[in-house]
Design an enzyme around this catalytic site. Structure first.
Site, PDB file in Angstrom:
ATOM      1  N   SER A  46      11.765   1.091  -4.482  1.00  0.00           N
ATOM      2  CA  SER A  46      12.814   1.321  -3.479  1.00  0.00           C
ATOM      3  C   SER A  46      14.145   0.813  -4.041  1.00  0.00           C
ATOM      4  O   SER A  46      14.158   0.003  -4.989  1.00  0.00           O
ATOM      5  CB  SER A  46      12.476   0.535  -2.211  1.00  0.00           C
TER       6      SER A  46
ATOM      7  N   TYR B 175       8.933  -6.961   2.714  1.00  0.00           N
ATOM      8  CA  TYR B 175       8.863  -5.609   2.129  1.00  0.00           C
ATOM      9  C   TYR B 175       9.687  -5.546   0.843  1.00  0.00           C
ATOM     10  O   TYR B 175       9.207  -5.058  -0.190  1.00  0.00           O
ATOM     11  CB  TYR B 175       9.370  -4.586   3.140  1.00  0.00           C
TER      12      TYR B 175
HETATM   13  N1  LIG Z   1      11.211   6.094   3.786  1.00  0.00           N
HETATM   14  C1  LIG Z   1      12.044   5.260   3.183  1.00  0.00           C
HETATM   15  O1  LIG Z   1      13.157   4.963   3.703  1.00  0.00           O
HETATM   16  C2  LIG Z   1      11.699   4.689   1.833  1.00  0.00           C
HETATM   17  C3  LIG Z   1      12.746   4.179   1.033  1.00  0.00           C
HETATM   18  C4  LIG Z   1      12.432   3.631  -0.208  1.00  0.00           C
HETATM   19  C5  LIG Z   1      11.119   3.593  -0.657  1.00  0.00           C
HETATM   20  N2  LIG Z   1      10.116   4.097   0.124  1.00  0.00           N
HETATM   21  C6  LIG Z   1       8.732   4.006  -0.392  1.00  0.00           C
HETATM   22  O2  LIG Z   1       8.171   5.304  -0.462  1.00  0.00           O
HETATM   23  C7  LIG Z   1       6.750   5.209  -0.364  1.00  0.00           C
HETATM   24  C8  LIG Z   1       6.253   6.270   0.606  1.00  0.00           C
HETATM   25  O3  LIG Z   1       6.761   5.965   1.899  1.00  0.00           O
HETATM   26  P1  LIG Z   1       7.220   7.085   2.952  1.00  0.00           P
HETATM   27  O4  LIG Z   1       8.629   6.852   3.250  1.00  0.00           O
HETATM   28  O5  LIG Z   1       6.780   8.417   2.499  1.00  0.00           O
HETATM   29  O6  LIG Z   1       6.406   6.570   4.234  1.00  0.00           O
HETATM   30  P2  LIG Z   1       5.298   7.286   5.161  1.00  0.00           P
HETATM   31  O7  LIG Z   1       5.781   8.617   5.601  1.00  0.00           O
HETATM   32  O8  LIG Z   1       4.967   6.271   6.192  1.00  0.00           O
HETATM   33  O9  LIG Z   1       4.059   7.479   4.171  1.00  0.00           O
HETATM   34  C9  LIG Z   1       3.353   6.358   3.682  1.00  0.00           C
HETATM   35  C10 LIG Z   1       2.084   6.832   2.982  1.00  0.00           C
HETATM   36  O10 LIG Z   1       1.404   5.682   2.468  1.00  0.00           O
HETATM   37  C11 LIG Z   1       0.046   5.724   2.892  1.00  0.00           C
HETATM   38  N3  LIG Z   1      -0.504   4.382   3.016  1.00  0.00           N
HETATM   39  C12 LIG Z   1      -0.016   3.313   3.705  1.00  0.00           C
HETATM   40  N4  LIG Z   1      -0.848   2.267   3.604  1.00  0.00           N
HETATM   41  C13 LIG Z   1      -1.881   2.680   2.812  1.00  0.00           C
HETATM   42  C14 LIG Z   1      -3.076   2.068   2.337  1.00  0.00           C
HETATM   43  N5  LIG Z   1      -3.387   0.785   2.639  1.00  0.00           N
HETATM   44  N6  LIG Z   1      -3.904   2.788   1.557  1.00  0.00           N
HETATM   45  C15 LIG Z   1      -3.609   4.065   1.243  1.00  0.00           C
HETATM   46  N7  LIG Z   1      -2.524   4.711   1.670  1.00  0.00           N
HETATM   47  C16 LIG Z   1      -1.663   4.022   2.444  1.00  0.00           C
HETATM   48  C17 LIG Z   1       0.067   6.494   4.222  1.00  0.00           C
HETATM   49  O11 LIG Z   1      -1.171   7.148   4.420  1.00  0.00           O
HETATM   50  P3  LIG Z   1      -2.344   6.734   5.449  1.00  0.00           P
HETATM   51  O12 LIG Z   1      -1.692   6.034   6.590  1.00  0.00           O
HETATM   52  O13 LIG Z   1      -2.991   8.037   5.789  1.00  0.00           O
HETATM   53  O14 LIG Z   1      -3.223   5.836   4.614  1.00  0.00           O
HETATM   54  C18 LIG Z   1       1.146   7.543   3.937  1.00  0.00           C
HETATM   55  O15 LIG Z   1       0.586   8.659   3.274  1.00  0.00           O
HETATM   56  C19 LIG Z   1       6.445   3.776   0.069  1.00  0.00           C
HETATM   57  O16 LIG Z   1       5.968   3.038  -1.029  1.00  0.00           O
HETATM   58  C20 LIG Z   1       7.801   3.236   0.538  1.00  0.00           C
HETATM   59  O17 LIG Z   1       7.900   1.857   0.341  1.00  0.00           O
HETATM   60  C21 LIG Z   1      10.383   4.647   1.357  1.00  0.00           C
END
Ligand SMILES: NC(=O)c1ccc[n+]([C@@H]2O[C@H](COP(=O)([O-])OP(=O)(O)OC[C@H]3O[C@@H](n4cnc5c(N)ncnc54)[C@H](OP(=O)(O)O)[C@@H]3O)[C@@H](O)[C@H]2O)c1
Length: 270
Positions: A137, A150
């Site tokens: 991130s 986080y």
């Molecule tokens: N959205 C933002 O603003 C943002 C910004 C910077 C970085 N990121 C990073 O991008 C990545 C993806 O996030 P996103 O924004 O796409 O969020 P999201 O829409 O909530 O998706 C998160 C994904 O992670 C999976 N997950 C969570 N806990 C898990 C576990 N214990 N085992 C396996 N899978 C797990 C969830 O699947 P299930 O619940 O089905 O397991 C889901 O597919 C993350 O690492 C986040 O830190 C996000």
């Protein structure tokens, strides 16, 4: 090209699958919600492998990589994307929450890497033997209040990526870390579900990105591996400057964060 994506059931992981499938990639789609993965597989025309895995469990990570190699005979790219946030002040984060978030975001990454690298090392270089992509991130470079735990996990992921990049390059494995700014996914809902009070206000005019924009940049870094991907490029330079003026940045962040108040959060730049 065989690509394993953790966290493919939503957000950035799902968008990346949509981006890669038409390019002919064979995908291993993984998350805890198997029904969502199967739906995605159907939408992509089928033929991909769906594996239910909770990355906070070491045995799930090992079984996931083993199943990918068994099904497709190789693993070109591992995308460690699964992760979540907690909207909570650091000193109010419970030991269970701290354990859960490090287990998922950091140890989940490490366990997948440990399982995947020995397979990649056996592959012929083309020109790389394999690639590891870690979705960290922008907050890896500067923590934001109410997302302290986080931010710490994202900084830890960046440290792992930086060290591995140098360790694995001579062995033919490329390592790329990805640093999105606030992206419209289900991330905010998940962070809110664990909220401990307080609200991160959105700045009027704040730049946010879509999961598709982030996914497109990651896909490009798979065609041509680079050390870091900053899907919103100006954030990279802003954070370089922020490192030189921590007091100024503290003040800016203090204005934007109301630590008392409602439980609902518009996550900002997570
Ligand atoms: N959205 C933002 O603003 C943002 C910004 C910077 C970085 N990121 C990073 O991008 C990545 C993806 O996030 P996103 O924004 O796409 O969020 P999201 O829409 O909530 O998706 C998160 C994904 O992670 C999976 N997950 C969570 N806990 C898990 C576990 N214990 N085992 C396996 N899978 C797990 C969830 O699947 P299930 O619940 O089905 O397991 C889901 O597919 C993350 O690492 C986040 O830190 C996000």
């Amino acid at each position: 090209m065989v690509v394993l994506i953790t966290g493919a059931s939503a957000g950035i992981g799902s968008a990346l699958a949509v981006e890669l499938a038409p390019r002919g990639a064979k995908l291993v789609l993984s998350a805890r919600r198997l029904e969502r993965l199967e739906e995605l597989n159907k939408r992509l025309g089928g033929g991909h492998l769906c594996v239910r895995a909770d990355v906070s469990r070491r045995e799930d990570c090992e079984a996931l990589v083993a199943q990918a190699v068994e099904r497709f005979g190789r693993l070109d790219t591992l995308v460690c994307n699964a992760g979540f946030g907690i909207l909570r002040k650091v000193h109010e984060t419970t030991p269970q929450q701290a354990d859960e978030i490090f287990r998922t975001n950091v140890f989940g990454t490490l366990d997948c890497v440990r399982a995947a690298v020995p397979h990649m090392l056996k592959q012929e270089p083309r020109p790389w033997r394999g690639q590891i992509v870690i979705v960290s991130s922008a907050v890896a470079r500067r923590a934001i209040p109410l997302f302290g735990a986080y931010s710490a996990t994202k900084a830890a992921q960046l440290s792992l990526a930086e060290a591995m990049r140098v360790e694995l390059r001579p062995l033919g494995i490329a390592v790329t870390s990805v640093h999105p700014i606030g992206t419209d996914t289900e991330f905010g809902e998940a962070a809110n579900a664990r909220a401990g009070g307080g609200r991160v206000a959105r700045i009027p005019g704040e730049v946010r990105q879509t999961a598709q924009q982030v996914a497109r940049k990651i896909a490009r870094a798979m065609e041509q591996p680079v050390p870091e991907v900053w899907p919103f490029r100006p954030s990279r330079w802003a954070l370089v400057a922020a490192a030189l003026a921590p007091r100024v940045v503290d003040r800016m962040l203090a204005k934007r964060v109301r630590v008392e108040g409602t439980n609902d959060a518009d996550h900002a730049g997570a």
